[in-house]
Design a protein around this motif. Structure first.
Motif, PDB file in Angstrom:
ATOM      1  N   TYR A   1       0.832  -1.200   0.000  1.00 56.75           N
ATOM      2  CA  TYR A   1       0.000   0.000   0.000  1.00 56.75           C
ATOM      3  C   TYR A   1       0.872   1.258   0.000  1.00 56.75           C
ATOM      4  CZ  TYR A   1      -3.885   3.099   1.061  1.00 56.75           C
ATOM      5  OH  TYR A   1      -4.817   4.099   1.007  1.00 56.75           O
ATOM      6  N   MET A   2       1.945   1.263   0.800  1.00 56.03           N
ATOM      7  CA  MET A   2       2.858   2.410   0.829  1.00 56.03           C
ATOM      8  C   MET A   2       3.462   2.659  -0.552  1.00 56.03           C
ATOM      9  SD  MET A   2       4.959   1.788   4.370  1.00 56.03           S
ATOM     10  CE  MET A   2       4.146   1.599   5.949  1.00 56.03           C
ATOM     11  N   VAL A   3       3.898   1.595  -1.191  1.00 52.83           N
ATOM     12  CA  VAL A   3       4.478   1.722  -2.531  1.00 52.83           C
ATOM     13  C   VAL A   3       3.435   2.252  -3.510  1.00 52.83           C
ATOM     14  CG1 VAL A   3       5.456   0.422  -4.473  1.00 52.83           C
ATOM     15  CG2 VAL A   3       6.225  -0.058  -2.137  1.00 52.83           C
ATOM     16  N   GLY A   4       2.197   1.812  -3.357  1.00 50.53           N
ATOM     17  CA  GLY A   4       1.129   2.302  -4.221  1.00 50.53           C
ATOM     18  C   GLY A   4       0.888   3.790  -4.050  1.00 50.53           C
ATOM     19  N   VAL A   5       0.944   4.269  -2.795  1.00 48.17           N
ATOM     20  CA  VAL A   5       0.775   5.706  -2.551  1.00 48.17           C
ATOM     21  C   VAL A   5       1.917   6.483  -3.199  1.00 48.17           C
ATOM     22  CG1 VAL A   5       0.636   7.514  -0.797  1.00 48.17           C
ATOM     23  CG2 VAL A   5      -0.519   5.337  -0.424  1.00 48.17           C
ATOM     24  N   ALA A   6       3.141   5.988  -3.055  1.00 50.44           N
ATOM     25  CA  ALA A   6       4.284   6.648  -3.698  1.00 50.44           C
ATOM     26  C   ALA A   6       4.109   6.691  -5.206  1.00 50.44           C
ATOM     27  CB  ALA A   6       5.581   5.926  -3.334  1.00 50.44           C
ATOM     28  N   GLY A   7       3.588   5.615  -5.771  1.00 51.48           N
ATOM     29  CA  GLY A   7       3.361   5.581  -7.212  1.00 51.48           C
ATOM     30  C   GLY A   7       2.347   6.629  -7.650  1.00 51.48           C
ATOM     31  N   ARG A   8       1.306   6.802  -6.846  1.00 54.62           N
ATOM     32  CA  ARG A   8       0.294   7.804  -7.199  1.00 54.62           C
ATOM     33  C   ARG A   8       0.825   9.222  -7.035  1.00 54.62           C
ATOM     34  NH1 ARG A   8      -2.799   3.834  -4.688  1.00 54.62           N
ATOM     35  NH2 ARG A   8      -2.805   4.852  -2.637  1.00 54.62           N
ATOM     36  N   ARG A   9       1.717   9.430  -6.072  1.00 58.08           N
ATOM     37  CA  ARG A   9       2.274  10.764  -5.843  1.00 58.08           C
ATOM     38  C   ARG A   9       3.392  11.098  -6.839  1.00 58.08           C
ATOM     39  NH1 ARG A   9      -1.379  10.738  -2.450  1.00 58.08           N
ATOM     40  NH2 ARG A   9      -1.323  11.725  -0.397  1.00 58.08           N
ATOM     41  N   PHE A  10       4.273  10.123  -7.094  1.00 59.03           N
ATOM     42  CA  PHE A  10       5.479  10.402  -7.869  1.00 59.03           C
ATOM     43  C   PHE A  10       5.459   9.829  -9.291  1.00 59.03           C
ATOM     44  CE2 PHE A  10       7.710  10.124  -3.487  1.00 59.03           C
ATOM     45  CZ  PHE A  10       7.375  11.428  -3.202  1.00 59.03           C
ATOM     46  N   GLY A  11       4.510   8.976  -9.573  1.00 58.70           N
ATOM     47  CA  GLY A  11       4.511   8.313 -10.876  1.00 58.70           C
ATOM     48  C   GLY A  11       3.630   8.980 -11.905  1.00 58.70           C
ATOM     49  N   THR A  12       3.501  10.284 -11.848  1.00 57.56           N
ATOM     50  CA  THR A  12       2.622  11.003 -12.761  1.00 57.56           C
ATOM     51  C   THR A  12       3.387  11.471 -13.994  1.00 57.56           C
ATOM     52  OG1 THR A  12       3.070  13.159 -11.754  1.00 57.56           O
ATOM     53  CG2 THR A  12       1.311  11.824 -10.774  1.00 57.56           C
ATOM     54  N   PRO A  13       2.694  11.717 -15.097  1.00 58.19           N
ATOM     55  CA  PRO A  13       3.363  12.274 -16.278  1.00 58.19           C
ATOM     56  C   PRO A  13       4.057  13.607 -15.989  1.00 58.19           C
ATOM     57  CG  PRO A  13       1.199  11.430 -16.865  1.00 58.19           C
ATOM     58  CD  PRO A  13       1.281  11.380 -15.378  1.00 58.19           C
ATOM     59  N   ALA A  14       3.453  14.444 -15.137  1.00 58.93           N
ATOM     60  CA  ALA A  14       4.062  15.736 -14.809  1.00 58.93           C
ATOM     61  C   ALA A  14       5.395  15.538 -14.091  1.00 58.93           C
ATOM     62  CB  ALA A  14       3.108  16.559 -13.942  1.00 58.93           C
ATOM     63  N   THR A  15       5.456  14.545 -13.192  1.00 53.92           N
ATOM     64  CA  THR A  15       6.710  14.262 -12.487  1.00 53.92           C
ATOM     65  C   THR A  15       7.765  13.774 -13.468  1.00 53.92           C
ATOM     66  OG1 THR A  15       5.536  13.704 -10.440  1.00 53.92           O
ATOM     67  CG2 THR A  15       7.773  12.873 -10.672  1.00 53.92           C
ATOM     68  N   ALA A  16       7.393  12.889 -14.365  1.00 58.85           N
ATOM     69  CA  ALA A  16       8.342  12.378 -15.357  1.00 58.85           C
ATOM     70  C   ALA A  16       8.867  13.506 -16.243  1.00 58.85           C
ATOM     71  CB  ALA A  16       7.683  11.295 -16.199  1.00 58.85           C
ATOM     72  N   GLU A  17       7.984  14.412 -16.630  1.00 62.40           N
ATOM     73  CA  GLU A  17       8.397  15.534 -17.481  1.00 62.40           C
ATOM     74  C   GLU A  17       9.351  16.462 -16.735  1.00 62.40           C
ATOM     75  OE1 GLU A  17       6.367  19.253 -19.963  1.00 62.40           O
ATOM     76  OE2 GLU A  17       5.114  17.688 -19.082  1.00 62.40           O
ATOM     77  N   ALA A  18       9.052  16.757 -15.473  1.00 59.70           N
ATOM     78  CA  ALA A  18       9.920  17.625 -14.678  1.00 59.70           C
ATOM     79  C   ALA A  18      11.282  16.973 -14.452  1.00 59.70           C
ATOM     80  CB  ALA A  18       9.253  17.945 -13.339  1.00 59.70           C
ATOM     81  N   ALA A  19      11.307  15.659 -14.257  1.00 64.08           N
ATOM     82  CA  ALA A  19      12.580  14.959 -14.093  1.00 64.08           C
ATOM     83  C   ALA A  19      13.408  15.041 -15.376  1.00 64.08           C
ATOM     84  CB  ALA A  19      12.324  13.507 -13.701  1.00 64.08           C
TER      85      ALA A  19
END
Length: 288
Positions: A129-147
């Motif tokens: 569940y913790m990993v899933g929350v991290a995925g929802r917070r950090f695994g977004t297209p906007a995060t990938a673009e900013a990285a």
């Protein structure tokens, strides 16, 4: 004029109440109505209300905790034998939903938050569940673009965020620490972060010795250039924002001389003077 007695058919004059009298009559009527209404309501109320079910226990994962700290906390709160959660996290069959870049290591992906623990919670289920929350917070297209704009993958940005989380005292300092990391990477300079040495040595201290900087570890950013292979803790959203959107600056060095007094500079001589002041403060603390 002769006296005439009043006619029994004449309208009678009603007695007039004073203002105080009118108030007393009104108050009495309202009291009678309230009593008449309250009695049936009381009769309708259940005599024994069922007690509300107790709230489930919770687990707080603070920002910056390492995975080892999370494992120990899960063991305690779920009353599991020591090491149970670590084994669940590192078992070959563990299905935590980690991204491929993590290489099966949950470090950095156990999102800091408060988690409810309903009946039946398992160590593996909670970690998933913790990993899933991290995925929802950090695994977004906007995060990938900013990285990508910083020349990083999301996993690498998470590593930078974990360093900023470990090194900084304030959210503003997180951004400056992240800028130092970016500037050093751009110049092909070793990061020289004490926090990565602490992670390698399984400790947390502000005192780093020359021998520490010589250890043979991929987390020794004094001896090795580039980022360490994994995050060194589990950063929060502020630290990730700092890694993805650091402020502009030419800083290459920083040292926290005293709590709340972190000094950033691009001048090595100025940095050495700041380090000397830090060392003098530490000496006085040890002798005091």
């Amino acid at each position: 004029m002769p006296y005439r007695p009043p006619s029994p058919y004449a309208p009678r004059r009603r007695p007039r109440l004073t203002r105080r009298g009118r108030f007393a009559v009104l108050a009495g009527a309202l009291l009678a109505l309230a009593v008449a209404t309250a009695v049936p309501l009381l009769l309708l109320l259940p005599r024994d209300r069922p007690a509300a079910p107790p709230a489930p226990p919770t687990l707080l994962v603070p920002e910056g905790w390492r995975s080892t700290q999370v494992y120990e906390a899960v063991d305690r709160v779920l009353a599991l034998p020591d090491g149970t959660t670590r084994r669940a996290a590192t078992a070959p069959a563990a299905a935590l939903g980690l991204p491929a870049e993590a290489g099966g290591n949950p470090e950095g992906y156990l999102f800091p938050a408060t988690y409810p623990l309903p009946d039946g919670t398992t160590a593996e289920g909670l970690l998933r569940y913790m990993v899933g929350v991290a995925g929802r917070r950090f695994g977004t297209p906007a995060t990938a673009e900013a990285a990508r704009a910083q020349g990083l993958t999301v996993h690498q940005a998470l590593i930078v965020a974990s360093i900023a989380q470990a090194e900084a005292d304030t959210p503003d300092d997180m951004g400056k620490v992240a800028r130092v990391v970016h500037n050093r990477l751009a110049r092909d300079m070793p990061l020289q972060m004490d926090s990565t040495l602490n992670y390698a040595l399984g400790r947390s201290t502000v005192d780093t010795t020359l021998d520490d900087t010589r250890i043979g570890s991929p987390y020794n950013t004094y001896a090795r250039k580039g980022l360490p292979p994994t995050p060194i803790g589990n950063p929060g959203e502020q630290a990730m924002t700092a890694a993805l959107h650091p402020p502009s600056g030419d800083w290459l060095y920083f040292v926290t001389v005293a709590p709340g007094d972190t000094r950033f500079t691009a001048d090595y001589a100025e940095h050495q003077a700041n380090v000397a002041e830090f060392n003098e403060r530490r000496r006085q603390q040890r002798e005091g």
